[in-house]
Motif scaffolding. Structure first.
Motif, PDB file in Angstrom:
ATOM      1  N   GLN A 171       4.501   2.230 -11.123  1.00 47.59           N
ATOM      2  CA  GLN A 171       4.512   2.186  -9.946  1.00 47.59           C
ATOM      3  C   GLN A 171       3.924   3.704  -9.680  1.00 47.59           C
ATOM      4  O   GLN A 171       3.933   4.597 -10.470  1.00 47.59           O
ATOM      5  CB  GLN A 171       5.897   2.309  -9.392  1.00 47.59           C
ATOM      6  CG  GLN A 171       6.412   0.886  -9.491  1.00 47.59           C
ATOM      7  CD  GLN A 171       5.680  -0.198  -8.344  1.00 47.59           C
ATOM      8  OE1 GLN A 171       5.149   0.142  -7.478  1.00 47.59           O
ATOM      9  NE2 GLN A 171       5.938  -1.523  -8.693  1.00 47.59           N
ATOM     10  N   PRO A 172       3.435   3.878  -8.698  1.00 50.66           N
ATOM     11  CA  PRO A 172       3.086   5.101  -7.989  1.00 50.66           C
ATOM     12  C   PRO A 172       4.080   6.030  -7.634  1.00 50.66           C
ATOM     13  O   PRO A 172       4.521   6.053  -6.339  1.00 50.66           O
ATOM     14  CB  PRO A 172       2.098   4.750  -6.571  1.00 50.66           C
ATOM     15  CG  PRO A 172       2.676   3.606  -6.072  1.00 50.66           C
ATOM     16  CD  PRO A 172       3.108   2.850  -7.252  1.00 50.66           C
ATOM     17  N   MET A 173       4.724   6.789  -8.414  1.00 50.82           N
ATOM     18  CA  MET A 173       6.016   7.525  -8.252  1.00 50.82           C
ATOM     19  C   MET A 173       5.303   8.929  -7.631  1.00 50.82           C
ATOM     20  O   MET A 173       6.453   9.825  -6.987  1.00 50.82           O
ATOM     21  CB  MET A 173       6.581   7.658  -9.392  1.00 50.82           C
ATOM     22  CG  MET A 173       7.091   6.610 -10.125  1.00 50.82           C
ATOM     23  SD  MET A 173       8.152   5.283  -9.075  1.00 50.82           S
ATOM     24  CE  MET A 173       9.290   6.198  -8.566  1.00 50.82           C
ATOM     25  N   SER A 174       4.377   9.406  -7.620  1.00 52.09           N
ATOM     26  CA  SER A 174       3.857  10.389  -7.087  1.00 52.09           C
ATOM     27  C   SER A 174       2.326  10.121  -6.246  1.00 52.09           C
ATOM     28  O   SER A 174       1.681   9.135  -6.603  1.00 52.09           O
ATOM     29  CB  SER A 174       3.523  11.601  -7.930  1.00 52.09           C
ATOM     30  OG  SER A 174       2.569  11.268  -8.980  1.00 52.09           O
ATOM     31  N   GLY A 175       1.703  10.837  -5.490  1.00 52.28           N
ATOM     32  CA  GLY A 175       0.672  10.844  -4.725  1.00 52.28           C
ATOM     33  C   GLY A 175       0.894  10.025  -3.472  1.00 52.28           C
ATOM     34  O   GLY A 175       2.050   9.803  -2.987  1.00 52.28           O
ATOM     35  N   PHE A 176      -0.005   9.746  -2.785  1.00 47.32           N
ATOM     36  CA  PHE A 176       0.000   9.181  -1.342  1.00 47.32           C
ATOM     37  C   PHE A 176       0.753   7.705  -1.065  1.00 47.32           C
ATOM     38  O   PHE A 176       1.106   7.434  -0.160  1.00 47.32           O
ATOM     39  CB  PHE A 176      -1.324   9.115  -0.659  1.00 47.32           C
ATOM     40  CG  PHE A 176      -2.256   8.072  -0.996  1.00 47.32           C
ATOM     41  CD1 PHE A 176      -2.306   6.790  -0.327  1.00 47.32           C
ATOM     42  CD2 PHE A 176      -3.070   8.010  -2.145  1.00 47.32           C
ATOM     43  CE1 PHE A 176      -3.243   5.802  -0.710  1.00 47.32           C
ATOM     44  CE2 PHE A 176      -3.862   7.281  -2.628  1.00 47.32           C
ATOM     45  CZ  PHE A 176      -3.984   5.957  -1.940  1.00 47.32           C
ATOM     46  N   LEU A 177       1.014   7.119  -2.386  1.00 47.07           N
ATOM     47  CA  LEU A 177       1.553   5.722  -2.342  1.00 47.07           C
ATOM     48  C   LEU A 177       2.943   5.884  -2.984  1.00 47.07           C
ATOM     49  O   LEU A 177       3.669   4.866  -3.106  1.00 47.07           O
ATOM     50  CB  LEU A 177       0.985   4.823  -3.029  1.00 47.07           C
ATOM     51  CG  LEU A 177      -0.592   4.450  -2.676  1.00 47.07           C
ATOM     52  CD1 LEU A 177      -1.331   3.511  -3.813  1.00 47.07           C
ATOM     53  CD2 LEU A 177      -0.554   3.901  -1.083  1.00 47.07           C
ATOM     54  N   ALA A 178       3.408   7.136  -3.154  1.00 44.97           N
ATOM     55  CA  ALA A 178       4.934   7.450  -3.714  1.00 44.97           C
ATOM     56  C   ALA A 178       6.096   6.675  -3.047  1.00 44.97           C
ATOM     57  O   ALA A 178       7.013   6.263  -3.559  1.00 44.97           O
ATOM     58  CB  ALA A 178       5.062   8.829  -3.975  1.00 44.97           C
TER      59      ALA A 178
END
Length: 406
Positions: A44-51
């Motif tokens: 999963q996107p756990m950081s960045g703009f989709l976090a």
């Protein structure tokens, strides 16, 4: 060669304690080894703009793992507990592939997640090198399951499936109101997700009696939607059909409100914020009346309400990422149970041939077709009404009647 995680044998686990056991001749019990944990990966996107999406997915997946372990673990493996290992795609495709490599090295038997289409494409390709089963959650690009990758499966609906449902419901909605909507503007992010969906809309909408007056593309992330809103105000379309991730949807909806752009309806397809209680709670006026056709849990299932409560207890706003990833982990655990082994090839075989319960998603029994697509996957149509996200279609899951024109 297939990379494979192997649990330590019972003999290996017990050997270290054999000498001690000999000295306790009167002990009435036989010490038993704890079965090795079954490692499931969550990408999963756990950081960045989709976090934000990744965090909600983690909550749903952890809830499922706890439920499985509290019920006795994987019974076919002697009650082996499930261990969740989370990989961070950092909201971009290249990092998603790197995180998949790391999950493979950690010895996971399968991976679930992906979230975004671009990330899922690279991650599933990376997993295929190790014959590592990958069950995609919410990424919708048709191409994900059209590459003859035996390891790749998709739990939720794809572009084509979802747009067929969304457009059929749009026609129903418009017809029931006396056909007030005749013109449409499409606004989409310029990645694989938004561009693909916009192309399908351009192909389908004219044949359904809608005139497309403009197709507006924007980058993700976007910093400003003023020009988009001004263009829409000049065009005055009856409907706006947006396809964005969360931040861009919020930005567009707020800018439309500020610019006093008031179409007869905003009808989102996989609309990011339209299926998030953060948007509804923080910007109630911009959210009110917005339609969405998206991943959404069965509102009549008590576990769906329990997941919402758990998300809120952790100080978050509920969205579909929690229920779909809860359900995805349940499917993967059932595949291991049916396989009778923490064996990647056996899990792929089960995913390709068996049927599975669908957790809290409104899919009935999950069954993957020859391409790896869940043929039973169904998006639900929702509308924000009085600060709540209500299912309006199909009738079997509906909580409210649609309000249109808004």
């Amino acid at each position: 060669m297939t990379a494979m995680f192997k649990s330590p044998s019972r003999r290996a686990v017990l050997r270290g304690g054999a000498a001690a056991a000999v000295t306790v001749l009167a002990a009435p019990r036989v010490l038993r080894a704890q079965p090795a944990a079954v490692k499931l990966g969550l990408l999963q996107p756990m950081s960045g703009f989709l976090a934000q999406a990744g965090d909600l997915a983690r909550i749903g997946a952890e809830y499922a793992v706890k439920e499985i372990n509290d019920a006795g673990g994987i019974k076919a493996l002697g009650g082996a507990p499930v261990e969740l290992i989370v990989g961070d795609s950092r909201s971009n495709a290249e990092a998603g592939a790197q995180a998949t490599e790391e999950l493979n090295s950690a010895g996971v038997v399968a991976i679930g997640g992906g979230f975004a289409s671009g990330i899922s494409l690279t991650a599933t390709q990376a997993a295929a090198r190790y014959d590592l089963p990958f069950l995609v959650d919410s990424a919708v690009a048709d191409s994900i399951t059209q590459r003859d990758l035996a390891n790749t499966f998709r739990f939720g609906p794809n572009f084509t499936m979802a747009t067929e449902v969304a457009l059929a419901n749009l026609v129903k909605l418009n017809d029931a109101a006396g056909k007030p909507a005749k013109t449409v503007a499409l606004v989409h992010e310029d990645g694989l997700f938004g561009s693909g969906l916009a192309q399908i809309m351009q192909d389908k909408l004219p044949g359904l009696g809608f005139e497309i007056v403009e197709v507006i593309s924007h980058p993700t992330p976007a910093r400003d939607m003023s020009n988009v809103a001004l263009r829409l105000r000049s065009l005055q379309p009856d409907l706006i059909i947006p396809s964005h991730y969360y931040n861009e949807f919020v930005l567009l909806a707020r800018t439309l409100q500020q610019q006093r752009v008031k179409p007869k309806g905003i009808y989102a397809i996989f609309g990011g914020a339209a299926s998030s209680y953060q948007f509804v709670s923080e910007y109630p006026e911009a959210a009110e009346g917005v339609f969405d056709c998206n991943h959404w849990g069965d509102p009549s299932n008590p576990t769906d309400a329990a997941l919402k409560k758990e998300v809120e207890a952790q100080g978050k706003f509920f969205a579909y990422n929690a229920p779909i990833n809860y359900s995805l982990v349940k499917v993967l655990a059932e595949a291991v149970e049916k396989a009778g082994a923490a064996d990647r090839a056996a899990v792929i075989e089960q995913l390709a041939s068996a049927e599975f319960a669908s957790g809290v998603m409104p899919y009935g029994m999950t069954k993957f077709d020859a391409s790896g697509q869940n043929a039973s996957a169904l998006p639900l149509n929702t509308q924000v009404q009085n600060g709540e996200i209500k299912v309006i279609y199909p009738a079997d899951y509906a909580q409210a009647e649609p309000k249109f024109p808004v």
